[in-house]
Design an enzyme around this catalytic site. Structure first.
Site, PDB file in Angstrom:
ATOM      1  N   GLY A 210      -4.401  52.690  81.934  1.00 55.15           N
ATOM      2  CA  GLY A 210      -3.889  54.150  81.603  1.00 55.15           C
ATOM      3  C   GLY A 210      -5.047  54.779  80.377  1.00 55.15           C
ATOM      4  O   GLY A 210      -4.888  55.572  79.891  1.00 55.15           O
ATOM      5  N   THR A 211      -5.893  54.411  80.055  1.00 57.79           N
ATOM      6  CA  THR A 211      -7.448  55.406  79.243  1.00 57.79           C
ATOM      7  C   THR A 211      -7.893  56.420  79.760  1.00 57.79           C
ATOM      8  O   THR A 211      -8.680  56.940  79.572  1.00 57.79           O
ATOM      9  CB  THR A 211      -8.191  53.741  78.332  1.00 57.79           C
ATOM     10  OG1 THR A 211      -8.699  53.478  79.485  1.00 57.79           O
ATOM     11  CG2 THR A 211      -7.382  53.456  77.461  1.00 57.79           C
ATOM     12  N   GLU A 430     -10.727  45.428  59.241  1.00 57.07           N
ATOM     13  CA  GLU A 430     -11.811  46.492  59.790  1.00 57.07           C
ATOM     14  C   GLU A 430     -12.956  46.597  58.507  1.00 57.07           C
ATOM     15  O   GLU A 430     -13.819  46.777  58.720  1.00 57.07           O
ATOM     16  CB  GLU A 430     -11.018  47.997  60.777  1.00 57.07           C
ATOM     17  CG  GLU A 430     -10.843  46.984  61.902  1.00 57.07           C
ATOM     18  CD  GLU A 430     -11.620  46.138  63.014  1.00 57.07           C
ATOM     19  OE1 GLU A 430     -13.082  46.399  62.873  1.00 57.07           O
ATOM     20  OE2 GLU A 430     -10.914  45.156  63.330  1.00 57.07           O
ATOM     21  N   HIS A 433     -14.265  44.258  57.433  1.00 52.36           N
ATOM     22  CA  HIS A 433     -15.941  43.736  58.249  1.00 52.36           C
ATOM     23  C   HIS A 433     -16.933  45.344  57.942  1.00 52.36           C
ATOM     24  O   HIS A 433     -17.889  44.852  57.755  1.00 52.36           O
ATOM     25  CB  HIS A 433     -15.774  44.483  59.363  1.00 52.36           C
ATOM     26  CG  HIS A 433     -14.944  43.294  60.532  1.00 52.36           C
ATOM     27  ND1 HIS A 433     -15.472  41.795  59.926  1.00 52.36           N
ATOM     28  CD2 HIS A 433     -13.487  43.508  61.210  1.00 52.36           C
ATOM     29  CE1 HIS A 433     -14.624  41.138  60.915  1.00 52.36           C
ATOM     30  NE2 HIS A 433     -13.345  41.779  61.385  1.00 52.36           N
TER      31      HIS A 433
HETATM   32  P1  ADP Z   1      -6.731  54.423  84.388  1.00 50.42           P
HETATM   33  O1  ADP Z   1      -7.488  53.799  85.852  1.00 50.42           O
HETATM   34  O2  ADP Z   1      -7.643  53.653  83.286  1.00 50.42           O
HETATM   35  O3  ADP Z   1      -6.080  53.170  84.573  1.00 50.42           O
HETATM   36  P2  ADP Z   1      -6.126  56.381  84.812  1.00 50.42           P
HETATM   37  O4  ADP Z   1      -7.216  57.003  85.279  1.00 50.42           O
HETATM   38  O5  ADP Z   1      -4.978  56.084  85.658  1.00 50.42           O
HETATM   39  O6  ADP Z   1      -6.167  54.904  83.556  1.00 50.42           O
HETATM   40  O7  ADP Z   1      -4.857  57.459  84.289  1.00 50.42           O
HETATM   41  C1  ADP Z   1      -3.944  57.780  84.120  1.00 50.42           C
HETATM   42  C2  ADP Z   1      -3.543  58.537  83.523  1.00 50.42           C
HETATM   43  O8  ADP Z   1      -3.419  59.052  83.138  1.00 50.42           O
HETATM   44  C3  ADP Z   1      -3.724  60.030  84.215  1.00 50.42           C
HETATM   45  O9  ADP Z   1      -4.129  60.842  85.512  1.00 50.42           O
HETATM   46  C4  ADP Z   1      -4.031  61.247  83.488  1.00 50.42           C
HETATM   47  O10 ADP Z   1      -2.807  61.602  83.762  1.00 50.42           O
HETATM   48  C5  ADP Z   1      -3.735  60.369  82.220  1.00 50.42           C
HETATM   49  N1  ADP Z   1      -5.083  60.416  81.528  1.00 50.42           N
HETATM   50  C6  ADP Z   1      -5.574  59.142  80.810  1.00 50.42           C
HETATM   51  N2  ADP Z   1      -6.839  59.301  79.952  1.00 50.42           N
HETATM   52  C7  ADP Z   1      -6.840  61.017  79.978  1.00 50.42           C
HETATM   53  C8  ADP Z   1      -7.413  61.500  79.164  1.00 50.42           C
HETATM   54  N3  ADP Z   1      -8.364  60.801  78.295  1.00 50.42           N
HETATM   55  N4  ADP Z   1      -7.204  63.224  79.497  1.00 50.42           N
HETATM   56  C9  ADP Z   1      -5.994  63.383  80.263  1.00 50.42           C
HETATM   57  N5  ADP Z   1      -5.026  62.853  80.614  1.00 50.42           N
HETATM   58  C10 ADP Z   1      -5.667  61.323  80.995  1.00 50.42           C
HETATM   59 ZN    ZN Z   2     -12.215  40.702  62.838  1.00 49.38          ZN
END
Ligand code: ADP
Ligand code: ZN
Ligand code: MG
Length: 622
Positions: A210-211, A430, A433
Site C-alpha cells: 500500500g505504499t 530512534e 541511536h
Molecule cells: P503497493 O503496490 O505498494 O501495494 P499500490 O501502488 O497498489 O501499493 O497503492 C495502492 C493505492 O494507494 C494507489 O493506487 C494509490 O491510489 C494509493 N497510493 C499509494 N501510495 C500513494 C502515494 N504516494 N501517492 C498517492 N497515492 C498513493
Molecule cells: Zn533500534
C-alpha cells in the site's frame, strides 16, 4: 510425474462425469432471477418490498422481493465505482431505508442444510477438474504442442501506456529522485548508449503493502511515455508446470518488440524466494519461472532498452541470484509516508472532490501516523461516502475524522495507527541511536532519522559511510555497538522501561560481538585465533552450518567475552545519553512532531546550544 491411474480409469471417469452432470440438471430446478435496473431496485426499496439484498464488489446485486406474499428473486447491477448506498440515495432512497436493508444481510443457509444438493452439484465439478488436470498432465508428458496453455494465455499481454506521472505519487521524493535516471534513459536511450553508459536492468522497489510501489512503477512508465508490461509473481504459484516460464518468455518477447519499455514484476517474492529453501518438496513451477526471469535478464543486449522493475515487501527472502550485479542490483525503498508525505497524498486524493471549508489536511495528516498511501486513499473515499449518505454537498472535517475510524476498522486495512504513546517511545528509541551515533568518533554520519519505518512498526536511523573501508577496526566495532544499543539505552533512561523495539538491534549487536570474539580475535584473553568452522554450500552460496572446533570451556569463555563487550557498549550509550539529555529530548520531540529528520536538521538540533565554532567531538569513552 507419471499417471497414477490405469488407462481405462479415464474412460470410466468420463462416463461418471457425464451421467452425474445429466442427473443433477434434472434435480435442480432452474431458478432464474429476473434482471431489473437499479432505478427499479430503488423503487422497491422505497416501497419497503425488498426482503433481503446482497451485493458484491463487482457491482452485482441479488435481491428478494415480496410479491403477493411470495418471495421472488431478482438481479441487478450498478456502476462498480460508486457505492451502492450513494447510488440509492441519488435515486431518492433515504439513509434510514438503506439502514434497513443494510441490516438484512442474508443469513446464509448452513452448508449442512443443503448437503445433498451440494454433493450432487459439487461432485461433477470436482470430477471435471480432476479430469482436466489429468488431460493436462497427459498432454505435457506427451509433449503435445496443441495444448500449450502458456502460449494462449500470454497473448493477453498488451502493454498499456499509463497516464499517471510522478505528480500522482505524492511524498516519496527520494524514490522519485532515484528513479529519475531510469525515466531519462527510457525517454532517450540512444543518448545513454552512444556514450556507452550502463543503465541498470533491474530495479527492486521495496516497501510495505500500500505504499505505492505499483503506482510508482506505472508512474515511471508514464513519465517516460513508454509501454508498461506487468505480471504478478503470485499468478504463477498455482499454475501447471511449464506455464509460468512460457508466460515469462512471451512477456519478454512482447516487451522486446515494444522497447523502450518497462516490465513490471509485482510480488516478485512469490516466485523469487530462495531456491531450495522451505520444507515440503520443491516448487518446480516457482523455480522454473524464476529461472526464466533470470535467463531473460541475462539475455539482454546492450540495446534491448527494457527496464525491469520488481516490487516486494520481503527483500530479505529473495534468492541471492536475483540480486546479483546485472540483475536486480538497484534497490529503491518506498517508505511509509511521514506527516508531510501524508498531507501531500491527501491533497492528491482530494483533488477534484468538493471539500468543505473546515477541512484541514494538515490536521488529518497529523492524526494518521502509520497510514500508507492506500489507507489515505481509502480514507478520502470513505469520507466521500459518509458525506453522500448525510446528503451533504461537500466532504467535511467530521466525515474525514469518522473515516479514519472506518479505515482502521475496515477489512482492507494495510497498517494500523501508531498511537501517541507508541510514537513517543519510538521517537526516543530512534533519537537514542542517532544521538549516540553522532557523538562517537568512529561511526558513520547520520543521514536520516525517521519513526515511520519500513517494517511492521518502528523507525530507523540511516547512516552513510564517509569513506570506503575495507578494514574494520576494533574501535569502530565498539562505537557501532554503542550506537546499536543507543535505542534501548534511551528507552531505559527516559521511560525506565524497555520494549521489544530493540529486538533487531540486539540481534545485530550479538552478531557483531560474536564476530569480534570468534572471527577477528579482538579480545585480549583468548589469543590470536578464530573459533568455529563455517561450512558453506558452494552451489547455493550460503552458509548452512557452523561447526564447533572447541570445547565447553571455550564456549563459556566466548559467551563471557561477548557479554562483556556488549555490556561495555551499553554503558557507553547510557553515559552519552545521560550527558546529552537535552539533545536527546530535542531530537525526540522533533521526531514526534515531524516524524522524520534529514541530515541537516539533525545536525542543527545537536548543535543548537553547543559552543560556537567548536565541532562536536566524541566524549572520551570510559
Ligand atoms: P503497493 O503496490 O505498494 O501495494 P499500490 O501502488 O497498489 O501499493 O497503492 C495502492 C493505492 O494507494 C494507489 O493506487 C494509490 O491510489 C494509493 N497510493 C499509494 N501510495 C500513494 C502515494 N504516494 N501517492 C498517492 N497515492 C498513493
Ligand atoms: Zn533500534
Ligand atoms: Mg502493488
Amino acid at each position: 510425474m507419471k499417471s497414477i491411474w490405469p488407462k481405462n480409469a479415464f474412460i470410466y471417469l468420463l462416463i461418471l462425469v457425464a451421467s452425474i452432470a445429466l442427473f443433477s440438471s434434472f434435480v435442480t430446478p432452474a431458478e432464474e432471477a429476473q434482471e431489473i435496473d437499479i432505478a427499479q431496485v430503488a423503487r422497491l426499496v422505497r416501497a419497503g418490498r425488498v426482503e433481503y439484498l446482497e451485493f458484491s464488489n463487482d457491482g452485482s446485486i441479488e435481491l428478494t422481493v415480496l410479491e403477493n406474499g411470495q418471495e421472488v428473486p431478482y438481479r441487478s447491477r450498478k456502476e462498480p465505482d460508486v457505492g451502492l448506498g450513494e447510488t440509492l440515495i441519488n435515486l431518492g432512497v433515504t439513509p434510514e431505508q438503506i439502514g434497513e436493508i443494510g441490516a438484512i444481510v442474508p443469513q446464509r443457509p448452513s452448508i449442512w442444510d443443503n448437503w445433498g444438493l451440494i454433493l450432487i452439484q459439487g461432485i461433477p465439478l470436482l470430477l471435471m477438474f480432476l479430469f482436466l488436470m489429468f488431460m493436462l498432465r497427459q498432454a505435457q508428458s506427451g509433449n503435445n504442442q496443441a495444448m500449450s496453455f502458456g502460449k494462449s494465455k500470454a497473448r493477453m499481454f498488451a502493454g498499456d501506456r499509463p497516464s499517471v506521472t510522478f505528480d500522482d505519487v505524492a511524498g516519496a521524493e527520494e524514490a522519485k529522485q532515484e528513479l529519475e535516471e531510469i525515466v531519462q534513459f527510457l525517454k532517450d536511450p540512444n543518448r545513454f548508449t552512444t556514450l556507452g553508459a550502463r543503465i541498470p536492468k533491474g530495479v527492486l522497489l521495496v516497501g510495505h503493502p500500500g505504499t505505492g510501489k505499483t503506482l510508482m512503477a506505472r508512474a515511471v512508465a508514464g513519465e517516460a511515455g513508454v509501454p508498461f508490461f506487468s505480471i504478478s509473481g503470485s499468478e504463477f504459484v498455482e499454475m501447471f508446470v511449464g506455464v509460468g516460464a512460457s508466460r515469462v518468455r512471451d512477456l519478454f518477447d512482447q516487451a522486446k518488440r515494444n522497447s523502450p519499455c518497462i516490465v513490471f514484476v509485482d510480488e516478485i517474492d512469490a516466485v523469487g524466494r530462495q531456491r531450495g529453501a522451505g520444507l515440503g518438496g520443491s516448487h518446480d513451477e516457482r523455480e522454473q519461472t524464476l529461472n526464466q526471469i533470470l535467463v531473460e535478464m541475462d539475455g539482454f543486449d546492450t540495446d534491448t532498452n527494457i527496464i525491469i522493475l520488481a516490487a516486494t515487501n520481503r527483500p530479505d527472502i529473495l534468492d541471492p541470484a536475483l540480486l546479483r550485479p546485472g540483475r536486480f542490483d538497484r534497490r529503491v525503498v518506498i517508505d511509509r509516508p511521514d506527516r508531510r508525505g501524508r498531507e501531500a497524498i491527501l491533497k492528491v486524493h482530494t483533488r477534484g472532490k468538493p471539500l468543505a471549508d473546515d477541512v484541514d489536511l494538515e490536521i488529518m495528516a497529523k492524526q494518521t501516523p502509520g497510514f500508507t498511501g492506500a489507507d489515505l486513499e481509502n480514507l478520502v473515499n470513505e469520507a466521500a461516502i459518509l458525506a453522500a449518505r448525510a446528503n451533504e454537498s461537500a466532504i467535511g472535517m467530521e466525515e474525514m475524522q469518522e473515516a479514519v475510524e472506518r479505515v482502521i476498522a475496515g477489512p482492507e486495512r494495510r497498517s494500523r495507527l501508531i498511537s501517541d504513546s507508541e510514537k513517543r517511545v519510538i521517537a526516543y528509541h530512534e533519537a537514542g541511536h542517532a544521538v549516540v551515533q553522532a557523538l562517537l568518533k568512529h561511526t558513520d554520519r547520520v543521514h536520516k532519522v525517521t519513526i515511520i519505518g519500513r517494517g511492521q512498526m518502528g523507525g530507523y536511523t540511516m547512516t552513510l559511510p564517509e569513506e570506503d573501508r575495507t578494514l574494520q577496526s576494533k574501535a569502530k566495532f565498539e562505537d557501532e555497538l554503542a550506537g546499536l544499543l543507543g535505542g534501548r539505552a534511551s528507552e531505559q533512561i527516559v521511560f525506565g522501561d524497555i520494549t521489544t523495539g530493540a529486538g533487531n538491534d540486539l540481534k545485530r549487536a550479538t552478531q557483531i560481538a560474536r564476530s569480534m570474539v570468534t572471527e577477528y580475535a579482538m579480545t585480549e584473553s583468548m589469543g590470536q585465533r578464530t573459533f568455529g568452522k563455517k561450512e558453506e554450500l558452494i552451489f547455493l552460496g550460503r552458509e548452512i552450518s557452523e561447526q564447533r572446533d572447541y570445547g565447553e570451556e571455550i564456549a563459556t569463555q566466548i559467551d563471557r567475552e561477548m557479554r562483556s563487550i556488549i555490556d561495555k557498549a551499553y554503558d557507553r550509550a547510557l553515559e552519552i545519553l545521560q550527558k546529552h539529555r537535552k539533545e536527546l529530548d530535542r531530537v525526540a520531540q522533533t521526531l514526534i512532531d515531524e516524524e522524520s529528520i534529514d541530515a541537516e536538521t539533525f545536525r542543527s538540533l545537536l548543535e543548537e546550544d553547543a559552543p560556537q565554532g567548536e565541532p562536536q567531538t566524541a566524549p572520551a569513552p570510559a
